[in-house]
Design an enzyme around this catalytic site. Structure first.
Site, short mmCIF file in Angstrom:
data_model
loop_
_atom_site.label_atom_id
_atom_site.label_comp_id
_atom_site.label_asym_id
_atom_site.label_seq_id
_atom_site.Cartn_x
_atom_site.Cartn_y
_atom_site.Cartn_z
NE ARG A 1 21.33 -74.26 38.42
CZ ARG A 1 21.08 -76.11 38.43
NH1 ARG A 1 20.27 -76.46 37.70
NH2 ARG A 1 20.82 -75.50 40.28
CG ASP A 2 17.10 -76.60 38.53
OD1 ASP A 2 17.06 -77.29 37.12
OD2 ASP A 2 17.76 -76.49 39.54
CG ASN B 1 13.89 -76.08 41.00
OD1 ASN B 1 14.24 -75.89 39.92
ND2 ASN B 1 14.93 -76.38 41.57
CG HIS C 1 14.17 -80.73 41.15
ND1 HIS C 1 13.49 -80.14 39.94
CD2 HIS C 1 15.12 -80.37 41.47
CE1 HIS C 1 14.79 -79.07 38.92
NE2 HIS C 1 15.55 -79.20 40.12
CG HIS D 1 18.12 -79.10 44.14
ND1 HIS D 1 18.99 -77.94 43.91
CD2 HIS D 1 17.92 -79.88 43.59
CE1 HIS D 1 18.32 -77.37 42.17
NE2 HIS D 1 17.64 -78.50 42.15
CB CYS E 1 12.33 -83.29 35.56
SG CYS E 1 13.02 -84.54 35.82
#
Ligand code: ZN
Length: 304
Positions: free
Chosen positions: A12-13, A247, A207, A205, A238
């Protein structure tokens, strides 16, 4: 026994900022390989409009292919009631609703105010929260800073948590979406949340945009956070800091925790194999994880 839960977010991310579409069969293969590493939960993607993120235009197909796999919980991000309905119809019973503490970021991300996002969340809670087979987590983006409006205060985070908690949500993750957070800020915000909302389970969460994700994770663990999102290889980036890391890398986080005697249930060698496979299928993606670059220490006591 000391333990930490790792939520793997690479599908996902990790994928959401890639320009090139990753074929559906490769997404499914990634999720299957990650399931083999021992991840308890894997975010399989986002049920967002294909106009917003084209990478997830095949979510229904991916969900159908992985929803019955054993050994992990598949979860998916949803920005609104429509996304939630779609995810549930595809057999994904763990939903992650997301919106930003910062108004400007929420407009940029989901084209509406945080108040309108809260109305969507209210709709989801009313429709689905009584369903015992569904679980809901709410992610608060930009909890540690916003690329448009800068500093995000602890008071602003608490106000947002209060509104979410009032809807009956009992699981909230504070997200350092753009890598502004530092350990002191992590400590202040999580401790304030623990004090005010003892009924809520808080996750983290982070990064690694500015190199502090591991330090932040360690501080969060030390003060009582037990659920951490991470991405294999540190895959991701990002959009507000082009070329930056994604992440915190799953293998780096697992290496740190396991070295300290904190059990994650994950297999580092298998994780590193997934990273090598990822690098092969996504040669354009920058894998920023340190352990993947350096390898496991020779004859490390945990892994030999
Ligand atoms: Zn993220």
């Amino acid at each position: 026994m000391k333990k930490a839960k790792i939520v793997e977010v690479a599908p996902r991310d990790g994928l959401q900022n890639l320009q090139a579409f990753v074929p559906t069969d490769q997404k499914i293969a990634l999720i299957k390989k990650l399931a083999g590493t021992g991840a308890q939960e894997i975010q399989i993607g986002s049920f967002v409009s294909p106009q917003a993120i084209a990478q997830f235009r095949d979510m229904e197909e991916v969900a159908q292919a992985v929803r019955r796999l054993k050994g992990f919980v598949p979860s998916a991000l949803v920005p609104n009631g429509r996304g939630a309905d779609k995810a549930l119809a595809c057999g994904i019973a763990r939903l992650i609703f997301f919106f930003s503490v910062s108004s400007k970021h929420n407009y940029a991300n989901v084209q509406q105010s945080p108040l309108d996002s809260l109305k969507e969340l209210q709709h989801i809670c009313r429709s689905h929260l009584s369903n015992p087979s569904m679980t809901l987590r709410v992610d608060l983006a930009t909890a540690f800073g916003c690329p448009f409006s800068g500093n995000v205060t602890t008071a602003a985070v608490l106000r947002t948590v209060e509104k979410v908690a009032a809807l009956g949500v009992r699981e909230i993750t504070l997200c350092d979406t753009v890598g502004f957070g530092h350990p002191k800020d992590v400590e202040e915000k999580f401790l304030a949340c623990f004090r005010r909302f003892p009924e809520i389970r808080f996750g983290a969460h982070f990064h690694n945009t500015r190199g502090l994700a591991q330090a932040n994770a360690l501080r969060a663990y030390d003060i009582g956070v037990r659920s951490f999102d991470s991405s294999a290889g540190g895959l991701g980036g990002c959009p507000y800091a082009p070329g930056s890391s994604g992440n915190v890398a799953t293998e780096d986080l697992v290496f740190m925790f396991e070295s300290m005697g904190i059990k994650t249930g994950m297999d580092l060698k298998k994780l590193l194999n997934v990273c090598a496979w990822l690098q092969k299928i996504l040669p354009q993606a920058k894998l920023s994880g340190s352990l993947f670059q350096a390898g496991l220490p020779h004859k490390h006591k945990l892994f030999c």
